[in-house]
Design an enzyme around this catalytic site. Structure first.
Site, PDB file in Angstrom:
ATOM      1  N   PHE A 127       0.867  -1.184   0.000  1.00 20.38           N
ATOM      2  CA  PHE A 127       0.000   0.000   0.000  1.00 20.38           C
ATOM      3  C   PHE A 127       0.897   1.225   0.000  1.00 20.38           C
ATOM      4  CE2 PHE A 127      -2.425   3.458   1.860  1.00 20.38           C
ATOM      5  CZ  PHE A 127      -3.566   3.421   1.064  1.00 20.38           C
ATOM      6  N   ASP A 212       9.402   2.633   1.302  1.00 20.70           N
ATOM      7  CA  ASP A 212       8.256   3.360   1.852  1.00 20.70           C
ATOM      8  C   ASP A 212       8.204   3.060   3.350  1.00 20.70           C
ATOM      9  OD1 ASP A 212       5.764   4.093   2.798  1.00 20.70           O
ATOM     10  OD2 ASP A 212       4.664   3.394   1.043  1.00 20.70           O
ATOM     11  N   LYS A 241       3.076   9.913   8.389  1.00 20.73           N
ATOM     12  CA  LYS A 241       2.394   9.503   9.614  1.00 20.73           C
ATOM     13  C   LYS A 241       2.982  10.081  10.914  1.00 20.73           C
ATOM     14  CE  LYS A 241       0.119   5.272   7.969  1.00 20.73           C
ATOM     15  NZ  LYS A 241      -1.277   5.583   8.203  1.00 20.73           N
TER      16      LYS A 241
END
Ligand SMILES: Cc1ncc(COP(=O)(O)O)c(C=O)c1O
Length: 387
Positions: A127, A212, A241
């Site tokens: 993702f 990532d 995040k």
């Protein structure tokens, strides 16, 4: 009736306040937070150092744009270079934007080198975000449904399968993009040595390795960044995040020779790296380092997994428990989609991914007593649901 678009199936509570590992709703109900706003508030809610940094900065300057030098960006970029790897930073506002920037940088680097194509191999189950390029990179077809035409230039191979990766590399390929641990894909930890082997393959074939770390970064897995478990260094890395502990911020860092592919005008963001975002990120990273938060995440992660292992004995529907640091997945042989609603009744915020995996990503400052309390509540929830 709500004027907000229905892009989420939301739980009915309205959270209004948080402190450490706890949050409260508008009716005064207290919840133990096992998801941290999806791996965001790693230092816990309302951490005093971050609150102070934001308050101080808010009284000075919110925003000025990237038309000018921003001293706080210079400092954070240096801190990232010193604490991750020798790099230059581009700042943005989210994980998808950081990955979008990584994809653009990789393509520009490959296109300007003239040696290889700029096709990017990603992994099944990955993702990488919700922009068009990042859904194209994401290895889960459900996120692309209905959004044709999808940008081209990506293909996927099974996660953890180095032979499949090697077989997929031809002259069109310029980069490999992956997560250190797949988060949304179900807390999938690759086989030991996988990142190292990807690195070796990228070196052999002259490819860029794009990592990532949007979910795995900032201490979540027990190291400051997930790649540090394998002592490899990517060419390009993204984070978001937990970087600002809840203030929206993202960053894409790249080794200096790769970063040179971006020149003035090649990429930009109005808000990216504004003084408020930088102040929260600098304060967050300082606390991470000074208070050895990644080590605490590692220790408390072991404690949590150990307690979950004991819990498994009384809940046969649990088939697997896996985790690194405080990024933990508990897999069930049943559909557990309604566990989060049951959790609210018991005063705990739970999060379910892929329909049968309970993702536990509490603030990294969680205490052993809070882990015990979480285990009791999870036990009560599972018992109620007959699992
Ligand atoms: C690994 C990974 N990359 C990218 C993203 C997208 O981040 P954002 O929602 O901030 O755009 C996420 C979000 O869950 C993620 O887990």
């Amino acid at each position: 009736m709500s004027y907000v678009m229905e892009t989420y199936s939301r739980l009915p509570i309205r959270l209004v306040r948080g402190k450490g590992c706890r949050v409260w709703d508008d009716e005064g109900n207290e919840y133990l937070d096992m998801i941290s706003g999806i791996a965001v508030c790693n230092l816990g809610h309302a951490h005093p150092a971050v609150v102070r940094a934001l308050r101080d900065q808010a009284g000075e300057l919110f925003h000025c744009s990237n038309l000018y030098r921003i001293p706080q960006q210079e400092l954070l970029a240096r801190m990232l270079a010193e604490n991750a790897f020798d790099s230059r930073a581009f700042f943005c506002n989210s994980g998808a934007e950081a990955n979008e920037a990584a994809i653009k940088l990789a393509r520009r680097f490959c296109n300007s080198s003239g040696k290889r194509g700029s096709h990017i191999i990603t992994f099944e189950g990955s993702f990488h975000g919700r922009t068009l390029a990042t859904v194209a990179a994401t290895g889960q077809g459900k996120f692309r449904k209905g959004f044709d035409p999808i940008p081209s230039g990506f293909s996927t191979v099974p996660y953890g399968d180095i032979d499949a990766l090697e077989a997929a590399i031809d002259e069109r390929v310029g980069a490999v993009m992956l997560e250190a641990i797949q988060g949304e894909g179900g807390i999938r930890i690759p086989p030991a040595g996988f990142l190292q082997r990807v690195r070796q393959l990228c070196d052999e074939k002259g490819l860029l390795m794009i990592l990532d770390e949007v979910q795995t970064g900032m201490g979540r897995t027990g190291k400051l960044f997930g790649y540090m478990h394998e002592e490899v260094v990517p060419d390009i890395m993204t984070m978001a995040k937990a970087l600002g502990n809840g203030f929206p911020v993202g960053a894409m860092i790249a080794k200096p020779h790769v970063a040179e592919a971006f020149t003035p005008g090649s990429h930009a963001s109005t808000f990216g790296g504004n003084p408020l975002a930088m102040a929260s990120s600098i304060a967050t990273l300082n606390v991470m380092i000074e208070e050895r938060i990644p080590e605490k995440s590692c220790e408390q992660g072991r404690c949590f997994v150990d307690r979950l292992g004991r819990l498994k004995a009384s809940h046969p529907a649990i088939t697997a428990i896996r985790g690194r640091g405080l990024m933990i997945g508990v897999e069930f042989d049943a559909d557990i989609a309604t566990l989060n609603a049951e959790g609210l009744k018991k005063g705990i915020l739970l999060n379910i991914i892929q329909g049968r995996i309970l993702r536990l990503a509490p603030p990294l400052v969680i205490t052993t007593e809070e882990i015990d309390e979480a285990i009791e509540k999870i036990h009560a929830v599972l018992t109620e649901k007959g699992l």
